[in-house]
Design a protein around this motif. Sequence first.
Motif, PDB file in Angstrom:
ATOM      1  N   ILE A  35       0.479  -1.465  -0.047  1.00 39.42           N
ATOM      2  CA  ILE A  35       0.235  -0.358   0.173  1.00 39.42           C
ATOM      3  C   ILE A  35       0.772   1.663  -0.154  1.00 39.42           C
ATOM      4  O   ILE A  35       0.538   2.260  -0.634  1.00 39.42           O
ATOM      5  N   ARG A  36       1.965   1.448   0.754  1.00 37.24           N
ATOM      6  CA  ARG A  36       2.709   2.618   0.791  1.00 37.24           C
ATOM      7  C   ARG A  36       3.669   2.749  -0.952  1.00 37.24           C
ATOM      8  O   ARG A  36       4.715   3.631  -0.590  1.00 37.24           O
ATOM      9  N   SER A  37       4.399   1.399  -1.522  1.00 41.49           N
ATOM     10  CA  SER A  37       5.141   1.399  -2.466  1.00 41.49           C
ATOM     11  C   SER A  37       4.648   1.882  -3.789  1.00 41.49           C
ATOM     12  O   SER A  37       3.427   2.399  -3.930  1.00 41.49           O
ATOM     13  N   VAL A  38       5.615   2.523  -3.953  1.00 37.59           N
ATOM     14  CA  VAL A  38       5.365   3.182  -5.838  1.00 37.59           C
ATOM     15  C   VAL A  38       5.215   1.806  -6.905  1.00 37.59           C
ATOM     16  O   VAL A  38       4.817   0.904  -6.144  1.00 37.59           O
ATOM     17  N   PRO A  39       4.530   2.171  -7.917  1.00 39.91           N
ATOM     18  CA  PRO A  39       4.463   0.550  -8.410  1.00 39.91           C
ATOM     19  C   PRO A  39       5.398   0.228  -9.238  1.00 39.91           C
ATOM     20  O   PRO A  39       7.166   0.264  -9.313  1.00 39.91           O
ATOM     21  N   ARG A  40       5.499  -1.360  -9.348  1.00 39.10           N
ATOM     22  CA  ARG A  40       6.489  -2.153  -9.629  1.00 39.10           C
ATOM     23  C   ARG A  40       6.791  -2.058 -11.117  1.00 39.10           C
ATOM     24  O   ARG A  40       7.027  -0.958 -11.807  1.00 39.10           O
ATOM     25  N   GLY A  41       8.650  -1.792 -10.775  1.00 38.82           N
ATOM     26  CA  GLY A  41       9.571  -1.857 -11.877  1.00 38.82           C
ATOM     27  C   GLY A  41      10.087  -0.136 -12.109  1.00 38.82           C
ATOM     28  O   GLY A  41      10.659   0.214 -12.700  1.00 38.82           O
ATOM     29  N   SER A  42       9.694   0.029 -10.222  1.00 43.07           N
ATOM     30  CA  SER A  42      10.138   1.676 -10.371  1.00 43.07           C
ATOM     31  C   SER A  42      11.335   1.865 -10.547  1.00 43.07           C
ATOM     32  O   SER A  42      11.996   1.118  -9.628  1.00 43.07           O
ATOM     33  N   TYR A  43      12.204   3.212 -11.200  1.00 50.54           N
ATOM     34  CA  TYR A  43      13.828   2.523 -10.587  1.00 50.54           C
ATOM     35  C   TYR A  43      14.431   3.966 -10.350  1.00 50.54           C
ATOM     36  O   TYR A  43      13.510   3.966 -11.029  1.00 50.54           O
ATOM     37  N   PRO A  44      15.585   3.939 -10.020  1.00 48.96           N
ATOM     38  CA  PRO A  44      15.623   2.914  -8.871  1.00 48.96           C
ATOM     39  C   PRO A  44      14.875   2.374  -7.387  1.00 48.96           C
ATOM     40  O   PRO A  44      14.426   3.137  -7.105  1.00 48.96           O
ATOM     41  N   MET A  45      15.772   1.634  -6.963  1.00 50.40           N
ATOM     42  CA  MET A  45      14.901   1.151  -5.444  1.00 50.40           C
ATOM     43  C   MET A  45      15.976   1.772  -4.556  1.00 50.40           C
ATOM     44  O   MET A  45      16.432   2.250  -4.655  1.00 50.40           O
ATOM     45  N   ARG A 104      15.600  -5.266 -17.853  1.00 48.95           N
ATOM     46  CA  ARG A 104      16.197  -4.026 -16.966  1.00 48.95           C
ATOM     47  C   ARG A 104      15.204  -2.824 -17.553  1.00 48.95           C
ATOM     48  O   ARG A 104      15.000  -2.774 -18.389  1.00 48.95           O
ATOM     49  N   TYR A 105      15.235  -1.788 -17.058  1.00 51.15           N
ATOM     50  CA  TYR A 105      15.069  -0.335 -17.163  1.00 51.15           C
ATOM     51  C   TYR A 105      16.055   0.230 -17.688  1.00 51.15           C
ATOM     52  O   TYR A 105      17.567   0.085 -17.504  1.00 51.15           O
ATOM     53  N   GLN A 106      15.485   1.032 -18.861  1.00 48.50           N
ATOM     54  CA  GLN A 106      16.726   1.736 -19.368  1.00 48.50           C
ATOM     55  C   GLN A 106      15.786   2.899 -19.826  1.00 48.50           C
ATOM     56  O   GLN A 106      14.335   3.184 -20.134  1.00 48.50           O
ATOM     57  N   GLY A 107      17.096   4.250 -19.827  1.00 48.21           N
ATOM     58  CA  GLY A 107      15.988   5.808 -20.441  1.00 48.21           C
ATOM     59  C   GLY A 107      16.592   6.538 -19.325  1.00 48.21           C
ATOM     60  O   GLY A 107      17.075   5.724 -18.254  1.00 48.21           O
ATOM     61  N   GLU A 108      15.564   7.147 -19.063  1.00 48.62           N
ATOM     62  CA  GLU A 108      15.295   8.018 -17.837  1.00 48.62           C
ATOM     63  C   GLU A 108      15.023   7.931 -17.240  1.00 48.62           C
ATOM     64  O   GLU A 108      13.340   7.363 -17.218  1.00 48.62           O
ATOM     65  N   PHE A 109      14.990   8.165 -15.869  1.00 51.23           N
ATOM     66  CA  PHE A 109      15.045   8.322 -14.692  1.00 51.23           C
ATOM     67  C   PHE A 109      14.723   9.178 -13.926  1.00 51.23           C
ATOM     68  O   PHE A 109      15.858  10.312 -13.728  1.00 51.23           O
ATOM     69  N   SER A 110      13.613   9.202 -12.302  1.00 48.75           N
ATOM     70  CA  SER A 110      13.350  10.151 -11.962  1.00 48.75           C
ATOM     71  C   SER A 110      12.904  10.017 -10.180  1.00 48.75           C
ATOM     72  O   SER A 110      11.369   9.105 -11.086  1.00 48.75           O
ATOM     73  N   ARG A 111      13.228  10.143  -8.911  1.00 53.17           N
ATOM     74  CA  ARG A 111      12.817   9.556  -7.634  1.00 53.17           C
ATOM     75  C   ARG A 111      12.920  10.229  -7.293  1.00 53.17           C
ATOM     76  O   ARG A 111      13.803  11.153  -6.943  1.00 53.17           O
TER      77      ARG A 111
END
Length: 156
Positions: A35-45, A104-111
């Motif tokens: 319930i408190r997490s971000v969607p699966r596959g969010s990068y980076p952990m 494996r995630y690729q591309g731009e990311f932001s957390r």
Amino acid sequence: MFGDLRRFDVGQPQGLDWFRQWMDEVFPETAAADIRSVPRGSYPMINVGRTDDAVRVYVFAAGLTAEQLEVSIQDNVLTVSGKREAPDVGAEGQAARTDFRRERYQGEFSRSLALPDGLDVDRTEAHFRDGICEVRLPKREELKPRRIEVQAKNAS
């Protein structure tokens, strides 16, 4: 009669797992581990912990270098961003192979992560080693726990 059509004996999900699995398949962008997490596959952990002295944020960015990560703080929000390049890209930007499945995630990311009050963000440090970026956010001195000495009073 149709037993031969199923080559692999895959166990069936138990309890309500089948429903969660079905929902994840139907709505993959909203699939969350809890319930408190971000969607699966969010990068980076990210892992977040607290000690008496500081809040520590661990960013798991395997395959990246320190130069590929950007860590910033604005309005009490920590943001980690960067870009993860696709492996095996040719000179013209074309993939050197065809992938049938890519996890494996690729591309731009932001957390982004909202920080608690009471941190001395001017003394924030970030260190990168073995694919893990540790961000240390020290607490302000007045908010750290202090031990008060109890003095014995002589009875008169």
